[in-house]
Motif scaffolding. Structure first.
Motif, PDB file in Angstrom:
ATOM      1  N   SER A  68       0.849  -1.352  -0.015  1.00  0.00           N
ATOM      2  CA  SER A  68       0.061   0.050   0.081  1.00  0.00           C
ATOM      3  C   SER A  68       0.892   1.307   0.117  1.00  0.00           C
ATOM      4  O   SER A  68       0.453   2.348  -0.515  1.00  0.00           O
ATOM      5  CB  SER A  68      -0.917   0.113   1.347  1.00  0.00           C
ATOM      6  OG  SER A  68      -0.203  -0.024   2.171  1.00  0.00           O
ATOM      7  N   GLY A  72       0.431   3.994  -2.747  1.00  0.00           N
ATOM      8  CA  GLY A  72      -0.045   5.347  -2.188  1.00  0.00           C
ATOM      9  C   GLY A  72       0.561   6.374  -3.057  1.00  0.00           C
ATOM     10  O   GLY A  72       0.095   7.388  -3.207  1.00  0.00           O
ATOM     11  N   ILE A  75      -1.283   6.565  -6.516  1.00  0.00           N
ATOM     12  CA  ILE A  75      -2.693   6.785  -6.620  1.00  0.00           C
ATOM     13  C   ILE A  75      -3.194   7.438  -5.503  1.00  0.00           C
ATOM     14  O   ILE A  75      -4.413   7.823  -5.526  1.00  0.00           O
ATOM     15  CB  ILE A  75      -3.169   5.559  -7.134  1.00  0.00           C
ATOM     16  CG1 ILE A  75      -3.515   4.569  -5.941  1.00  0.00           C
ATOM     17  CG2 ILE A  75      -2.913   4.918  -8.137  1.00  0.00           C
ATOM     18  CD1 ILE A  75      -4.320   3.299  -5.761  1.00  0.00           C
ATOM     19  N   SER A  77      -3.061   8.127  -0.838  1.00  0.00           N
ATOM     20  CA  SER A  77      -3.011   7.105   0.390  1.00  0.00           C
ATOM     21  C   SER A  77      -4.468   6.282   0.445  1.00  0.00           C
ATOM     22  O   SER A  77      -4.365   5.269   0.628  1.00  0.00           O
ATOM     23  CB  SER A  77      -2.664   7.963   1.413  1.00  0.00           C
ATOM     24  OG  SER A  77      -1.472   8.670   1.415  1.00  0.00           O
ATOM     25  N   TRP A  78      -5.273   6.934   0.427  1.00  0.00           N
ATOM     26  CA  TRP A  78      -6.813   6.531   0.679  1.00  0.00           C
ATOM     27  C   TRP A  78      -7.048   5.595  -0.334  1.00  0.00           C
ATOM     28  O   TRP A  78      -7.623   4.361  -0.246  1.00  0.00           O
ATOM     29  CB  TRP A  78      -7.836   7.540   0.872  1.00  0.00           C
ATOM     30  CG  TRP A  78      -7.829   7.942   2.334  1.00  0.00           C
ATOM     31  CD1 TRP A  78      -7.571   8.955   2.744  1.00  0.00           C
ATOM     32  CD2 TRP A  78      -8.515   6.872   3.446  1.00  0.00           C
ATOM     33  NE1 TRP A  78      -7.817   8.922   4.312  1.00  0.00           N
ATOM     34  CE2 TRP A  78      -8.331   7.976   4.614  1.00  0.00           C
ATOM     35  CE3 TRP A  78      -8.887   5.770   3.590  1.00  0.00           C
ATOM     36  CZ2 TRP A  78      -8.617   7.198   5.773  1.00  0.00           C
ATOM     37  CZ3 TRP A  78      -9.267   5.151   4.574  1.00  0.00           C
ATOM     38  CH2 TRP A  78      -8.984   5.950   5.939  1.00  0.00           C
ATOM     39  N   PRO A  79      -6.937   5.766  -1.795  1.00  0.00           N
ATOM     40  CA  PRO A  79      -7.320   4.786  -2.793  1.00  0.00           C
ATOM     41  C   PRO A  79      -6.324   3.618  -2.784  1.00  0.00           C
ATOM     42  O   PRO A  79      -7.055   2.495  -2.949  1.00  0.00           O
ATOM     43  CB  PRO A  79      -7.018   5.687  -3.995  1.00  0.00           C
ATOM     44  CG  PRO A  79      -7.034   7.084  -3.769  1.00  0.00           C
ATOM     45  CD  PRO A  79      -6.438   7.181  -2.467  1.00  0.00           C
ATOM     46  N   ALA A  80      -5.183   3.820  -2.277  1.00  0.00           N
ATOM     47  CA  ALA A  80      -4.193   2.561  -2.230  1.00  0.00           C
ATOM     48  C   ALA A  80      -4.812   1.617  -1.130  1.00  0.00           C
ATOM     49  O   ALA A  80      -4.777   0.540  -1.129  1.00  0.00           O
ATOM     50  CB  ALA A  80      -2.814   3.015  -1.788  1.00  0.00           C
ATOM     51  N   LEU A  82      -7.877   1.570   0.040  1.00  0.00           N
ATOM     52  CA  LEU A  82      -9.237   0.833  -0.200  1.00  0.00           C
ATOM     53  C   LEU A  82      -8.863  -0.417  -1.182  1.00  0.00           C
ATOM     54  O   LEU A  82      -9.215  -1.305  -1.097  1.00  0.00           O
ATOM     55  CB  LEU A  82      -9.793   1.900  -1.177  1.00  0.00           C
ATOM     56  CG  LEU A  82     -10.597   2.829  -0.047  1.00  0.00           C
ATOM     57  CD1 LEU A  82     -11.236   4.159  -1.062  1.00  0.00           C
ATOM     58  CD2 LEU A  82     -11.586   2.317   0.924  1.00  0.00           C
ATOM     59  N   VAL A  83      -7.714  -0.151  -1.990  1.00  0.00           N
ATOM     60  CA  VAL A  83      -7.335  -1.286  -2.941  1.00  0.00           C
ATOM     61  C   VAL A  83      -7.013  -2.185  -2.294  1.00  0.00           C
ATOM     62  O   VAL A  83      -7.384  -3.641  -2.690  1.00  0.00           O
ATOM     63  CB  VAL A  83      -6.305  -0.668  -4.213  1.00  0.00           C
ATOM     64  CG1 VAL A  83      -5.805  -2.051  -4.903  1.00  0.00           C
ATOM     65  CG2 VAL A  83      -6.982   0.088  -5.188  1.00  0.00           C
TER      66      VAL A  83
END
Length: 112
Positions: A68, A72, A75, A77-80, A82-83
Motif C-alpha cells: 500500500s 499510495g 494513486i 493514500s486512501w485509494p491505495a 481501499l485497493v
C-alpha cells in the motif's frame, strides 16, 4: 447461529488502522490496530483452517500493507488503502468465508 465472517475484520483492520494513523497523526496507533486485526484473524484462521493457511493469509495481509505504501505514492493514500483492503477481503472471503453451493462437495468454510 452463524459465525462472524473474518474477511470484514481483515479488510476493515487495514482501513481502520490507516484511518487511526491518518486522523491522529500517530502512526504507531494505526500499527496497533493492524496488529490486533492480524492477530485476531490469524488465531481464528489457525483454529479453523490450520497453521499453513493462517500463515499464508497473514502473509498476504502483511504484503498488502507493505504494498500500500508504494501504491499510495502512485494513486494516493486512501485509494491505495481501499485497493489493498479489497484485495485482502477478497482473498480471505474466497479461502475462508465462502460457502460453496450445496451439492458441489466443496466448502471453504468449516462444517459445524
Amino acid at each position: 447461529m452463524q459465525r462472524l465472517p473474518s474477511w470484514p475484520i481483515a479488510a476493515g483492520s487495514l482501513l481502520l488502522g490507516f484511518a487511526v494513523a491518518d486522523v491522529t497523526g500517530v502512526r504507531p496507533l494505526g500499527g496497533i490496530v493492524l496488529f490486533l486485526g492480524a492477530l485476531w484473524c490469524g488465531l481464528r484462521w489457525r483454529r479453523e483452517q490450520g497453521l499453513a493457511v493462517a500463515v499464508a493469509l497473514v502473509a498476504a495481509f502483511l504484503a498488502a500493507f507493505v504494498l500500500s505504501h508504494p501504491l499510495g505514492k502512485a494513486i494516493g493514500s486512501w485509494p491505495a488503502v481501499l485497493v489493498v483492503s479489497a484485495f485482502v477481503g477478497t482473498i480471505v472471503w474466497a479461502r475462508v468465508d465462502r460457502v460453496a453451493p450445496p451439492g458441489t462437495g466443496v466448502s471453504a468454510a468449516p462444517s459445524r
